[in-house]
Design an enzyme around this catalytic site. Structure first.
Site, PDB file in Angstrom:
ATOM      1  N   ASP A 136      88.294  91.526 -45.113  1.00 36.16           N
ATOM      2  CA  ASP A 136      87.365  90.878 -45.903  1.00 36.16           C
ATOM      3  C   ASP A 136      87.537  90.667 -47.408  1.00 36.16           C
ATOM      4  O   ASP A 136      88.451  90.409 -47.934  1.00 36.16           O
ATOM      5  CB  ASP A 136      85.957  91.741 -45.639  1.00 36.16           C
ATOM      6  CG  ASP A 136      84.621  91.068 -46.065  1.00 36.16           C
ATOM      7  OD1 ASP A 136      84.321  90.023 -45.253  1.00 36.16           O
ATOM      8  OD2 ASP A 136      84.175  91.240 -47.022  1.00 36.16           O
ATOM      9  N   TYR A 162      80.092  88.067 -55.195  1.00 41.64           N
ATOM     10  CA  TYR A 162      80.068  86.767 -54.801  1.00 41.64           C
ATOM     11  C   TYR A 162      79.877  85.593 -56.011  1.00 41.64           C
ATOM     12  O   TYR A 162      80.724  84.800 -55.847  1.00 41.64           O
ATOM     13  CB  TYR A 162      79.059  86.801 -53.505  1.00 41.64           C
ATOM     14  CG  TYR A 162      79.483  87.269 -52.464  1.00 41.64           C
ATOM     15  CD1 TYR A 162      80.146  86.457 -51.306  1.00 41.64           C
ATOM     16  CD2 TYR A 162      79.587  88.498 -52.091  1.00 41.64           C
ATOM     17  CE1 TYR A 162      80.725  87.252 -50.211  1.00 41.64           C
ATOM     18  CE2 TYR A 162      80.041  89.165 -51.006  1.00 41.64           C
ATOM     19  CZ  TYR A 162      80.542  88.499 -49.919  1.00 41.64           C
ATOM     20  OH  TYR A 162      81.239  89.226 -48.886  1.00 41.64           O
ATOM     21  N   HIS A 188      85.749  91.750 -36.879  1.00 41.58           N
ATOM     22  CA  HIS A 188      85.835  91.801 -38.443  1.00 41.58           C
ATOM     23  C   HIS A 188      86.164  92.952 -38.947  1.00 41.58           C
ATOM     24  O   HIS A 188      86.816  93.142 -40.053  1.00 41.58           O
ATOM     25  CB  HIS A 188      84.585  90.779 -39.170  1.00 41.58           C
ATOM     26  CG  HIS A 188      84.758  90.543 -40.258  1.00 41.58           C
ATOM     27  ND1 HIS A 188      85.481  89.544 -40.966  1.00 41.58           N
ATOM     28  CD2 HIS A 188      84.159  91.323 -41.508  1.00 41.58           C
ATOM     29  CE1 HIS A 188      85.234  89.698 -42.403  1.00 41.58           C
ATOM     30  NE2 HIS A 188      84.422  90.682 -42.669  1.00 41.58           N
TER      31      HIS A 188
END
Length: 391
Positions: A184, A318, A369
């Site tokens: 990730d 982010y 994931h």
């Protein structure tokens, strides 16, 4: 000069949660103001109300933070200040003297908790039925802004700055040569670390890889015709994700502060925000997140965000990445790179090879994931095999 060395000091760390914090959490969970939900909505509109209600009740009445806090405190933890940020990290030295140093980087909405099942096998393979020649000295940092490395105090903590901090951390620990692994966000930071410190990083291993390992934007018809059926399926999954699963990214990369009020004030709000991703991103065979990952482990991960109040500062990563643009690789890395593609991962080799030197590519039919949590034994095996010729 003395002041500078004080800033570089590495200090032992223990998690010490006050009872008042735990009482406050219990009180908030008991007084949750629940929203409505359409009949039979399931997960179509987001986190399921019956599921969240049940999990929150378990969190309040049965989950034992003190037990998990004690387990975390069995691992050697430290903090040090790097570039103005407190960096918290686990440092697990292997009993094997020739072990290779390896920095493991978690993702969002994860934490160092992601790696609890791989620390033993990677650092002490002899005690876990493995070859002692495959041993690693492990450095497992919390990304600045996340958990005990948060909150960050200034703007600019993007993937590149984190990679520079990791290079400095490994230098302080006395490691001149080391590997990097991550999924990730960790699959963005680890290759960036390879580009930042190419003379120190002997290899980069990633799972749950996206940026730098997938196409950005539409794929021309002539390229599409050359893709395998598996790669076309991944392309479709990327398209579905960016269309229907990207809401968290849109808000965290544009208005993380607005989001942070709800997640910092409401324990169930924080729980929902994270658990929806574990539902969506674990292997499709898992009907519920705890079908893929132990329920207490999931809640321990949530606790690292809740107790530190870092939902907002973690989300800022982010924003910083999105507003600097330097998390997209523009230079080719000559550092040997390995990709573990678990069953839900979407990396496509031809795109990965544009900016990375791929020396190992493994496809798995299991795992999602969160490989270190879902299929730790497969991840350990692949990490060992990738680094074996690079030692």
């Amino acid at each position: 000069m003395a002041d500078n060395s004080a800033h570089q000091e590495i200090r032992p760390y223990r998690i010490e949660t006050s009872q008042a914090q735990l009482d406050d959490l219990s009180d908030r969970l008991a007084r949750t103001r629940w929203p409505d939900e359409l009949p039979d909505a399931g997960w179509a509109y987001g986190a399921s109300l019956p599921y969240l209600h049940s999990l929150a009740e378990y969190w309040r009445t049965a989950y034992d933070w003190r037990k998990h806090e004690a387990q975390l405190n069995e691992l050697p933890q430290f903090t040090t200040e790097i570039d103005g940020a407190q960096v918290h990290f686990l440092h697990v030295r292997s009993p094997e003297p020739d072990a290779l140093p390896l920095v493991l980087t978690h993702g969002w909405p994860g934490s160092v908790v992601e790696f609890l099942d791989v620390i033993g096998p990677l650092s002490d393979p002899r005690a876990h039925g493995g070859d002692p020649a495959d041993a690693f000295h492990l450095v497992v940092p919390s990304i600045p802004g996340f958990g005990f490395s948060g909150p960050t105090k200034e703007a600019g903590w993007n993937a590149s700055r984190v990679a520079r901090a990791w290079a400095e951390l490994m230098r302080r620990l006395g490691y001149e040569k080391y590997g990097a692994q991550g999924g990730d966000l960790g699959a963005i930071i680890s290759p960036t670390l390879g580009r930042t410190a190419p003379d120190a990083v002997v290899g980069v291993h990633v799972n749950a890889a996206s940026v730098g390992f997938i196409p950005l934007g539409p794929v021309p018809d002539e390229i599409l015709a050359e893709l395998t059926d598996t790669e076309k399926t991944r392309l479709a999954a990327i398209g579905k994700f960016t269309g229907d699963g990207f809401g968290y990214n849109a808000i965290q990369s544009t208005r993380p502060q607005t989001l942070s009020y709800g997640l910092t004030d409401s324990a169930v709000g924080q729980l929902a925000w994270i658990m929806e991703k574990f539902k969506e991103w674990t292997h499709a065979s898992a009907e519920l997140p705890e079908d893929a990952v132990d329920r207490d482990r999931l809640l321990t991960n949530v606790m690292l965000y809740w107790l530190t109040g870092t939902a907002g500062s973690a989300a800022r990563m982010y924003y910083e990445n999105g507003h600097t643009g330097d998390w997209f690789p523009t230079t080719r890395s000559e550092v040997p790179t390995g990709v573990a593609n678990f069953a839900e991962d979407v990396a496509i080799r031809r795109y990965a090879e544009e900016t990375n030197t791929i020396v190992r590519w493994t496809e798995f039919d299991r795992g999602g994931h969160f490989a270190a949590l879902e299929v730790p034994e497969l991840l350990v095996e692949d990490v060992r095999a990738f680094f074996a010729p690079l030692r």
